[in-house]
Motif scaffolding. Sequence first.
Motif, PDB file in Angstrom:
ATOM      1  N   ASP A   1       0.849  -1.177   0.000  1.00 49.90           N
ATOM      2  CA  ASP A   1       0.000   0.000   0.000  1.00 49.90           C
ATOM      3  C   ASP A   1       0.895   1.241   0.000  1.00 49.90           C
ATOM      4  N   PRO A   2       0.924   1.985  -1.093  1.00 50.80           N
ATOM      5  CA  PRO A   2       1.841   3.139  -1.150  1.00 50.80           C
ATOM      6  C   PRO A   2       1.550   4.197  -0.110  1.00 50.80           C
ATOM      7  N   ALA A   3       0.312   4.255   0.373  1.00 51.37           N
ATOM      8  CA  ALA A   3      -0.025   5.255   1.393  1.00 51.37           C
ATOM      9  C   ALA A   3       0.612   4.937   2.733  1.00 51.37           C
ATOM     10  N   LYS A   4       1.104   3.706   2.887  1.00 52.58           N
ATOM     11  CA  LYS A   4       1.701   3.285   4.153  1.00 52.58           C
ATOM     12  C   LYS A   4       3.212   3.078   4.076  1.00 52.58           C
ATOM     13  N   VAL A   5       3.818   3.549   2.984  1.00 52.06           N
ATOM     14  CA  VAL A   5       5.274   3.488   2.825  1.00 52.06           C
ATOM     15  C   VAL A   5       5.777   4.911   2.659  1.00 52.06           C
ATOM     16  N   HIS A   6       6.791   5.307   3.456  1.00 56.05           N
ATOM     17  CA  HIS A   6       7.146   6.724   3.546  1.00 56.05           C
ATOM     18  C   HIS A   6       8.649   6.965   3.385  1.00 56.05           C
ATOM     19  N   ARG A   7       8.950   8.128   2.816  1.00 54.43           N
ATOM     20  CA  ARG A   7      10.321   8.631   2.896  1.00 54.43           C
ATOM     21  C   ARG A   7      10.581   9.096   4.334  1.00 54.43           C
ATOM     22  N   ILE A   8      11.880   9.110   4.708  1.00 54.22           N
ATOM     23  CA  ILE A   8      12.212   9.619   6.051  1.00 54.22           C
ATOM     24  C   ILE A   8      12.834  11.007   5.984  1.00 54.22           C
ATOM     25  N   ASP A   9      13.425  11.376   4.827  1.00 55.13           N
ATOM     26  CA  ASP A   9      13.975  12.719   4.619  1.00 55.13           C
ATOM     27  C   ASP A   9      14.876  13.167   5.770  1.00 55.13           C
ATOM     28  N   HIS A  10      15.810  12.296   6.141  1.00 58.42           N
ATOM     29  CA  HIS A  10      16.741  12.643   7.227  1.00 58.42           C
ATOM     30  C   HIS A  10      17.828  13.572   6.703  1.00 58.42           C
ATOM     31  N   VAL A  11      18.057  14.666   7.390  1.00 59.42           N
ATOM     32  CA  VAL A  11      19.157  15.572   7.099  1.00 59.42           C
ATOM     33  C   VAL A  11      19.868  15.855   8.412  1.00 59.42           C
ATOM     34  N   GLY A  12      21.113  15.403   8.521  1.00 53.15           N
ATOM     35  CA  GLY A  12      21.858  15.574   9.754  1.00 53.15           C
ATOM     36  C   GLY A  12      23.268  16.039   9.495  1.00 53.15           C
ATOM     37  N   GLU A  13      24.087  16.028  10.533  1.00 53.25           N
ATOM     38  CA  GLU A  13      25.460  16.499  10.416  1.00 53.25           C
ATOM     39  C   GLU A  13      26.283  15.615   9.494  1.00 53.25           C
ATOM     40  N   ARG A  14      26.032  14.311   9.534  1.00 53.57           N
ATOM     41  CA  ARG A  14      26.844  13.378   8.751  1.00 53.57           C
ATOM     42  C   ARG A  14      26.080  12.708   7.610  1.00 53.57           C
ATOM     43  N   TYR A  15      24.756  12.619   7.708  1.00 61.70           N
ATOM     44  CA  TYR A  15      24.015  11.833   6.730  1.00 61.70           C
ATOM     45  C   TYR A  15      22.811  12.595   6.191  1.00 61.70           C
ATOM     46  N   ARG A  16      22.538  12.349   4.917  1.00 61.05           N
ATOM     47  CA  ARG A  16      21.309  12.786   4.267  1.00 61.05           C
ATOM     48  C   ARG A  16      20.692  11.541   3.635  1.00 61.05           C
ATOM     49  N   VAL A  17      19.548  11.118   4.137  1.00 61.52           N
ATOM     50  CA  VAL A  17      18.909   9.891   3.663  1.00 61.52           C
ATOM     51  C   VAL A  17      17.441  10.186   3.374  1.00 61.52           C
ATOM     52  N   GLU A  18      17.039  10.002   2.136  1.00 58.88           N
ATOM     53  CA  GLU A  18      15.662  10.295   1.750  1.00 58.88           C
ATOM     54  C   GLU A  18      14.713   9.147   2.072  1.00 58.88           C
ATOM     55  N   GLY A  19      15.111   7.908   1.759  1.00 53.79           N
ATOM     56  CA  GLY A  19      14.209   6.778   1.937  1.00 53.79           C
ATOM     57  C   GLY A  19      13.292   6.641   0.735  1.00 53.79           C
ATOM     58  N   PRO A  20      12.350   5.713   0.743  1.00 56.09           N
ATOM     59  CA  PRO A  20      11.983   4.858   1.882  1.00 56.09           C
ATOM     60  C   PRO A  20      12.950   3.696   2.085  1.00 56.09           C
TER      61      PRO A  20
END
Length: 460
Positions: free
Chosen positions: A196-215
């Motif tokens: 179900d695409p409505a229940k799968v999400h990007r996390i869009d993490h932006v931090g000092e060392r990492y940038r991770v979009e996801g899912p």
Amino acid sequence: MTAAQPSRLQFGAFVMNTGSHMQHGLWRHPDAKQHTFDDVNLWVDLAKTLERGRFDTIFFADVVGVYGGAGASFDVNAREGMQLPSNDPSMLLSALAISTEHLGLAFTSSILQEHPFTFARKISTIDHASGGRVGWNIVTSFLENAARNYGLDRLVEHDERYAWAEEYVAVVGKLWEGSWDDGALLADKASGVFADPAKVHRIDHVGERYRVEGPHLSSPSPQRSPLLFQAGSSGAGKAFAADYAEVQFMMAPSIEAARASAESTRALVAETGRDPRDVKFWQAMSFIVGSTEEEAKRIEAEYDELLSADAFLAHSNLGTDQATGKPIDPDTPLKDVQTQGGHSMLDALKALSPDREPTVRDLAKLTAKLRGRVVGTPEQIADHLAEWRAAGIDGINVANWMIPHSYEVFVDEVMPVLQERGLAQREYAPGTLREKLFGAEPTLPETHPLRAYRGAFAGR
């Protein structure tokens, strides 16, 4: 839900995918087979032995560099097989997963060695393959060579490495706990909807060392997050354990020291809002077993003849200046040794010499003593372990002298006595590793900080 504290001890087998892990020199013994560590069958057979003995886990230590300061010689490491050569333990876990049914499969992986997005996917894959039996020992790496192997100019400062670990754990936690909602995976042939695409999400993490979009590319595994192990006992290490650890490894020099360390960490756990019973404390020990006390002491003397003082000194990582790699004067007091890692080990070594200030020259002998050696008959060993359990220690991480011999002896001779006294389990509980150890849910409890990511990314 948190279960009542069990009366039994939990047991892990403390191993490493190398020829000489902790008891250096014993690989030369006629009964030792750890020199064949490249052979996956050695580990498959060992895992089956441990499951027959109702061990809770096989736990793999690991390093991603050689011991010694920057540019130091690794001649001793290679000559003694002192964790050189060594292989990646995670590569063994799939073979062990299909060869066992209940044994927990825990391994060490440093924040240095793998990007958190890749690591999160690896963990989920292994947890799926094992039916929810994987555990991760979170380490920050204290070896200068390890830092240089991953492109750093120097080892990051001790407390700063824990700040790095905070972000690393946040990234993988977001992927494991928050990227997929419960019920997202459907695999519904009738509707033609796999997820179900409505229940799968990007996390869009932006931090000092990492940038991770996801899912997260993996759907939730039986545990979602692996069982979380941690071994640091410094101030920063205890604070990190209070936030995240479910099992903390200890190498305390005495029952009193172990009790004090566990109690102080439990207090920190309570301050975070977690239930102190949600963290187990496992003490590292090695055992020399004889049918009589005299036989056990004879075996001990035989083992001592094979011990390598050079390898113990190299393993201490304290015999060379970490910045220059040059040997330290052997008469230097340990209190004057500067190190960016192994603070808890250094404190424990000092505690073993209360009558005088120990020096670098004492390292090999003190390190051998620190390894929690217990010598005696199965009944004497059971008496000793009962004292540790009474002190509030939850488990024993059994270090070996020889693989598989040490574990075969423990399973065949010591475990029956422990089971008879109610100190070890006779049968496995059903479920995931977390369920087996805590008698609770398969996933992290509600009070664990990573659970806050559940549902946090809906609508992205």
